[in-house]
Motif scaffolding. Structure first.
Motif, short mmCIF file in Angstrom:
data_model
loop_
_atom_site.label_atom_id
_atom_site.label_comp_id
_atom_site.label_asym_id
_atom_site.label_seq_id
_atom_site.Cartn_x
_atom_site.Cartn_y
_atom_site.Cartn_z
N GLN A 176 0.85 -1.18 0.00
CA GLN A 176 0.00 0.00 0.00
C GLN A 176 0.89 1.23 0.00
O GLN A 176 1.84 1.32 0.78
CB GLN A 176 -0.94 0.02 1.21
CG GLN A 176 -1.91 1.19 1.17
CD GLN A 176 -2.94 1.12 2.27
OE1 GLN A 176 -2.62 1.02 3.44
NE2 GLN A 176 -4.21 1.18 1.87
N ALA A 177 0.56 2.17 -0.88
CA ALA A 177 1.25 3.47 -0.94
C ALA A 177 2.77 3.31 -1.04
O ALA A 177 3.52 4.03 -0.39
CB ALA A 177 0.88 4.32 0.27
N GLY A 178 3.22 2.34 -1.83
CA GLY A 178 4.65 2.15 -2.04
C GLY A 178 5.37 1.39 -0.94
O GLY A 178 6.57 1.16 -1.02
N ARG A 179 4.66 0.98 0.10
CA ARG A 179 5.26 0.19 1.18
C ARG A 179 4.84 -1.26 1.03
O ARG A 179 3.71 -1.54 0.64
CB ARG A 179 4.82 0.71 2.55
CG ARG A 179 5.34 2.07 2.83
CD ARG A 179 4.95 2.48 4.22
NE ARG A 179 5.50 3.80 4.51
CZ ARG A 179 5.55 4.32 5.70
NH1 ARG A 179 5.09 3.65 6.73
NH2 ARG A 179 6.06 5.51 5.88
N GLN A 180 5.74 -2.16 1.37
CA GLN A 180 5.45 -3.58 1.27
C GLN A 180 5.84 -4.29 2.56
O GLN A 180 6.76 -3.86 3.24
CB GLN A 180 6.21 -4.20 0.10
CG GLN A 180 5.84 -3.60 -1.23
CD GLN A 180 6.66 -4.17 -2.36
OE1 GLN A 180 7.62 -4.90 -2.15
NE2 GLN A 180 6.29 -3.84 -3.58
N LEU B 162 -3.74 -1.40 7.44
CA LEU B 162 -4.00 -0.94 6.08
C LEU B 162 -5.15 0.06 6.12
O LEU B 162 -6.09 -0.11 6.89
CB LEU B 162 -4.38 -2.11 5.16
CG LEU B 162 -3.33 -3.18 4.96
CD1 LEU B 162 -3.92 -4.35 4.20
CD2 LEU B 162 -2.12 -2.64 4.24
N ASP B 163 -5.07 1.07 5.30
CA ASP B 163 -6.14 2.05 5.19
C ASP B 163 -7.09 1.58 4.09
O ASP B 163 -6.75 1.64 2.91
CB ASP B 163 -5.55 3.41 4.85
CG ASP B 163 -6.58 4.52 4.81
OD1 ASP B 163 -7.80 4.22 4.80
OD2 ASP B 163 -6.16 5.69 4.76
N SER B 164 -8.26 1.10 4.46
CA SER B 164 -9.19 0.54 3.48
C SER B 164 -9.78 1.60 2.55
O SER B 164 -10.41 1.27 1.55
CB SER B 164 -10.31 -0.24 4.17
OG SER B 164 -11.06 0.62 5.00
N ALA B 165 -9.54 2.88 2.84
CA ALA B 165 -10.00 3.94 1.96
C ALA B 165 -9.01 4.19 0.82
O ALA B 165 -9.29 4.96 -0.08
CB ALA B 165 -10.20 5.23 2.75
N ARG B 166 -7.85 3.54 0.87
CA ARG B 166 -6.82 3.68 -0.16
C ARG B 166 -6.56 2.33 -0.80
O ARG B 166 -6.73 1.29 -0.16
CB ARG B 166 -5.54 4.23 0.46
CG ARG B 166 -5.77 5.54 1.22
CD ARG B 166 -4.53 6.02 1.86
NE ARG B 166 -3.83 6.81 0.85
CZ ARG B 166 -2.59 7.23 0.97
NH1 ARG B 166 -1.90 6.93 2.04
NH2 ARG B 166 -2.02 7.94 0.03
N GLN C 39 -11.76 -4.21 11.70
CA GLN C 39 -12.01 -2.90 11.12
C GLN C 39 -12.17 -1.91 12.27
O GLN C 39 -13.04 -2.08 13.13
CB GLN C 39 -13.26 -2.93 10.25
CG GLN C 39 -13.06 -3.76 9.00
CD GLN C 39 -14.28 -3.72 8.11
OE1 GLN C 39 -15.40 -3.89 8.57
NE2 GLN C 39 -14.05 -3.49 6.83
N ILE C 40 -11.32 -0.89 12.25
CA ILE C 40 -11.33 0.11 13.31
C ILE C 40 -11.62 1.46 12.66
O ILE C 40 -10.91 1.86 11.73
CB ILE C 40 -9.95 0.16 14.02
CG1 ILE C 40 -9.59 -1.22 14.55
CG2 ILE C 40 -9.96 1.22 15.12
CD1 ILE C 40 -8.15 -1.33 15.02
#
Length: 66
Positions: A9-13, A24-28, A46-47
């Motif tokens: 996500q967002a270039g991070r693995q 993880l940001d489920s909006a992205r 889910q928080i």
């Protein structure tokens, strides 16, 4: 839990194994790649963002990134 997954996500693995935790940001957009497709079990929590942000602001504990 069992199996191995690679998340991005967002270039991070990260490679996740039993006992690991990631946020993880489920909006992205994000991807999850299962290394052993038939042998993977996980738990998803889910928080709400506001709850998590409040908890992190109130916490004196440092966050660890790897």
């Amino acid at each position: 839990m069992r199996g191995i997954a690679r998340v991005s996500q967002a270039g991070r693995q990260a490679t996740l194994r039993p006992g690991d935790l990631t946020l993880l940001d489920s909006a992205r957009p994000y991807t999850i790649q299962l290394v052993n497709a038939g042998c993977f079990e996980h738990i998803v929590y889910q928080i709400p963002r506001a709850t998590l942000e409040h908890a992190l602001e109130a916490s004196a504990a440092p966050c660890r990134w790897r």
